[in-house]
Scaffold this active site. Structure first.
Site, PDB file in Angstrom:
ATOM      1  N   SER A 142       1.293  -1.004  -0.397  1.00 16.17           N
ATOM      2  CA  SER A 142      -0.059   0.265  -0.009  1.00 16.17           C
ATOM      3  C   SER A 142       0.761   0.986  -0.378  1.00 16.17           C
ATOM      4  CB  SER A 142      -1.220  -0.372   1.202  1.00 16.17           C
ATOM      5  OG  SER A 142      -1.572   1.624   1.797  1.00 16.17           O
ATOM      6  N   TYR A 156      -1.933  -1.642   9.763  1.00 14.58           N
ATOM      7  CA  TYR A 156      -2.317  -1.828   9.022  1.00 14.58           C
ATOM      8  C   TYR A 156      -1.170  -1.180   7.907  1.00 14.58           C
ATOM      9  CZ  TYR A 156      -3.663  -1.369   3.949  1.00 14.58           C
ATOM     10  OH  TYR A 156      -4.196  -1.322   2.569  1.00 14.58           O
TER      11      TYR A 156
HETATM   12  P1  NDP Z   1     -11.386  -6.362  -0.629  1.00 12.02           P
HETATM   13  O1  NDP Z   1     -11.946  -6.095   0.890  1.00 12.02           O
HETATM   14  O2  NDP Z   1     -12.092  -5.488  -1.640  1.00 12.02           O
HETATM   15  O3  NDP Z   1     -11.089  -7.834  -0.992  1.00 12.02           O
HETATM   16  C1  NDP Z   1     -10.335  -8.636  -0.432  1.00 12.02           C
HETATM   17  C2  NDP Z   1     -10.066 -10.178  -0.999  1.00 12.02           C
HETATM   18  O4  NDP Z   1      -9.007 -10.941  -0.258  1.00 12.02           O
HETATM   19  C3  NDP Z   1     -11.433 -11.159  -0.731  1.00 12.02           C
HETATM   20  O5  NDP Z   1     -11.290 -12.144  -2.011  1.00 12.02           O
HETATM   21  C4  NDP Z   1     -11.844 -11.630   0.323  1.00 12.02           C
HETATM   22  O6  NDP Z   1     -12.385 -12.516   0.389  1.00 12.02           O
HETATM   23  C5  NDP Z   1     -10.740 -12.288   0.380  1.00 12.02           C
HETATM   24  N1  NDP Z   1      -9.437 -12.087   1.815  1.00 12.02           N
HETATM   25  C6  NDP Z   1     -10.051 -11.546   2.717  1.00 12.02           C
HETATM   26  N2  NDP Z   1      -9.685 -11.782   4.179  1.00 12.02           N
HETATM   27  C7  NDP Z   1      -8.660 -13.114   3.483  1.00 12.02           C
HETATM   28  C8  NDP Z   1      -8.047 -14.148   4.245  1.00 12.02           C
HETATM   29  N3  NDP Z   1      -7.517 -14.363   5.502  1.00 12.02           N
HETATM   30  N4  NDP Z   1      -7.440 -15.252   3.109  1.00 12.02           N
HETATM   31  C9  NDP Z   1      -7.990 -15.340   2.336  1.00 12.02           C
HETATM   32  N5  NDP Z   1      -8.795 -14.427   1.733  1.00 12.02           N
HETATM   33  C10 NDP Z   1      -8.939 -13.717   1.942  1.00 12.02           C
HETATM   34  O7  NDP Z   1      -9.912  -5.753  -0.755  1.00 12.02           O
HETATM   35  P2  NDP Z   1      -9.369  -4.727  -1.989  1.00 12.02           P
HETATM   36  O8  NDP Z   1      -9.504  -5.641  -2.892  1.00 12.02           O
HETATM   37  O9  NDP Z   1      -9.556  -3.169  -1.147  1.00 12.02           O
HETATM   38  O10 NDP Z   1      -7.762  -5.011  -0.765  1.00 12.02           O
HETATM   39  C11 NDP Z   1      -6.364  -6.398  -1.548  1.00 12.02           C
HETATM   40  C12 NDP Z   1      -5.611  -5.576  -1.460  1.00 12.02           C
HETATM   41  O11 NDP Z   1      -5.481  -4.500  -1.746  1.00 12.02           O
HETATM   42  C13 NDP Z   1      -5.088  -5.877   0.542  1.00 12.02           C
HETATM   43  O12 NDP Z   1      -4.100  -6.195   0.254  1.00 12.02           O
HETATM   44  C14 NDP Z   1      -4.668  -4.549   0.497  1.00 12.02           C
HETATM   45  O13 NDP Z   1      -4.564  -4.041   2.203  1.00 12.02           O
HETATM   46  C15 NDP Z   1      -4.363  -3.217  -0.429  1.00 12.02           C
HETATM   47  N6  NDP Z   1      -4.960  -2.380  -1.079  1.00 12.02           N
HETATM   48  C16 NDP Z   1      -5.876  -2.193  -1.270  1.00 12.02           C
HETATM   49  C17 NDP Z   1      -6.627  -0.468  -0.922  1.00 12.02           C
HETATM   50  C18 NDP Z   1      -7.838  -0.481  -1.672  1.00 12.02           C
HETATM   51  O14 NDP Z   1      -7.466   1.424  -1.194  1.00 12.02           O
HETATM   52  N7  NDP Z   1      -9.029  -1.046  -1.539  1.00 12.02           N
HETATM   53  C19 NDP Z   1      -5.197   0.119  -1.303  1.00 12.02           C
HETATM   54  C20 NDP Z   1      -3.980   0.103  -0.909  1.00 12.02           C
HETATM   55  C21 NDP Z   1      -3.511  -1.985  -0.362  1.00 12.02           C
HETATM   56  P3  NDP Z   1     -13.751 -13.528   1.152  1.00 12.02           P
HETATM   57  O15 NDP Z   1     -14.507 -12.420   1.318  1.00 12.02           O
HETATM   58  O16 NDP Z   1     -13.862 -14.944   0.809  1.00 12.02           O
HETATM   59  O17 NDP Z   1     -13.254 -12.801   2.340  1.00 12.02           O
END
Ligand code: NDP
Length: 247
Positions: A142, A156
């Site tokens: 991030s 985070y």
């Molecule tokens: P979302 O919450 O929209 O999606 C998260 C995804 O990860 C889902 O598919 C979820 O599946 C899965 N997931 C969550 N927890 C677990 C777990 N314990 N094991 C396996 N799968 C898991 O998040 P984003 O798409 O926004 O974020 C994705 C990545 O990008 C993260 O690492 C986040 O920190 C990073 N990021 C996001 C930003 C943003 O602004 N959105 C900015 C900077 C970084 P399920 O529904 O089954 O839980």
């Protein structure tokens, strides 16, 4: 879209929604066979697989909590068994629990560390056992792993800062196999985790130079590039895609 990843196999953690789902679709559109994992969202994961297969690609979805070493190892083994090998790992699963640091419980702090950092350790170790020479390890960090302007994200941002050094450190260990290790650092991207509407979005949007949120496809495009042959000399790098947030 290209055929640059034809005959490659990719594993994307947390590929059922948000950024991970877009990455899975993008890698598939570039020709890769793709395995995605999810924790709870079986229907959403199945939808991603359906979309990829509807476009003529090959994908599988596997339930595997990123914090569970046995489940992750089983998921990697299954992906290799069904898709034939492993060339590209995308550590995308991650979460945030926005809260003032002094009010966060130890359980909440542990949860953020477990998914965002320990989960990356677990998944990468399991993947490296199978990864071919010339492979790619890409982690979604991030922009707050580098510079912080938003209160409430102390744990985070600490995990995302750790991902920077994880990336740099590991690049030194696997470079002799031609494996690259890179960290992509998104800014505010419109997903369930960080919706572009609402009170929380206002300062994040204001912090960008472009005065807007990014889309999941902005991140998927960078992952597609880093996974492809044009990026073979990029490793140990922290690549920021944040609309100028950290400018
Ligand atoms: P979302 O919450 O929209 O999606 C998260 C995804 O990860 C889902 O598919 C979820 O599946 C899965 N997931 C969550 N927890 C677990 C777990 N314990 N094991 C396996 N799968 C898991 O998040 P984003 O798409 O926004 O974020 C994705 C990545 O990008 C993260 O690492 C986040 O920190 C990073 N990021 C996001 C930003 C943003 O602004 N959105 C900015 C900077 C970084 P399920 O529904 O089954 O839980």
């Amino acid at each position: 879209m290209s055929n640059e990843l034809e005959n490659k196999v990719a594993f994307v953690s947390g590929g059922s929604r948000g950024i991970g789902a877009a990455i899975a679709k993008r890698l598939a559109a570039d020709g890769a066979r793709v395995a995605i994992t999810y924790a709870k969202g079986a229907d959403a994961a199945a939808e991603v697989v359906k979309t990829i297969e509807g476009a003529g690609g090959r994908a599988i979805a596997i339930q595997a909590d990123a914090t569970d070493p046995a489940a992750v190892k089983a998921a990697i083994d299954r992906a290799v068994a069904l898709l034939g090998k492993l060339d590209i790992l995308v550590n995308n699963a991650g979460t945030a629990i926005p809260k003032q640091f002094e009010e966060a419980t130890l359980e909440e702090l542990d949860r953020v560390i477990d998914i965002n950092l320990r989960g990356v350790f677990i998944t990468t170790q399991a993947a490296l056992k199978h990864m071919n020479n010339g492979g790619r390890i890409i982690t979604i960090g991030s922009c707050v792993g580098e510079r912080m302007m938003t209160p409430g994200l102390v744990a985070y941002s600490a995990t995302k800062g750790a991902i920077r050094m994880f990336t740099q450190g590991l690049s030194r260990e696997v470079g002799d196999r031609g494996i690259t290790v890179n960290n992509i650092q998104p800014g505010p991207i419109d997903t369930d985790l960080n919706p572009a509407s609402g009170e929380w979005a206002v300062p994040q949007k204001a912090n960008t130079a472009l005065n807007r949120y990014g889309t999941v496809d902005d991140i998927a495009a960078m992952v597609g590039f880093v996974a492809g042959p044009g990026a073979s000399y990029i490793t140990g790098a922290n690549l920021t895609v944040d609309g100028g947030t950290n400018a």
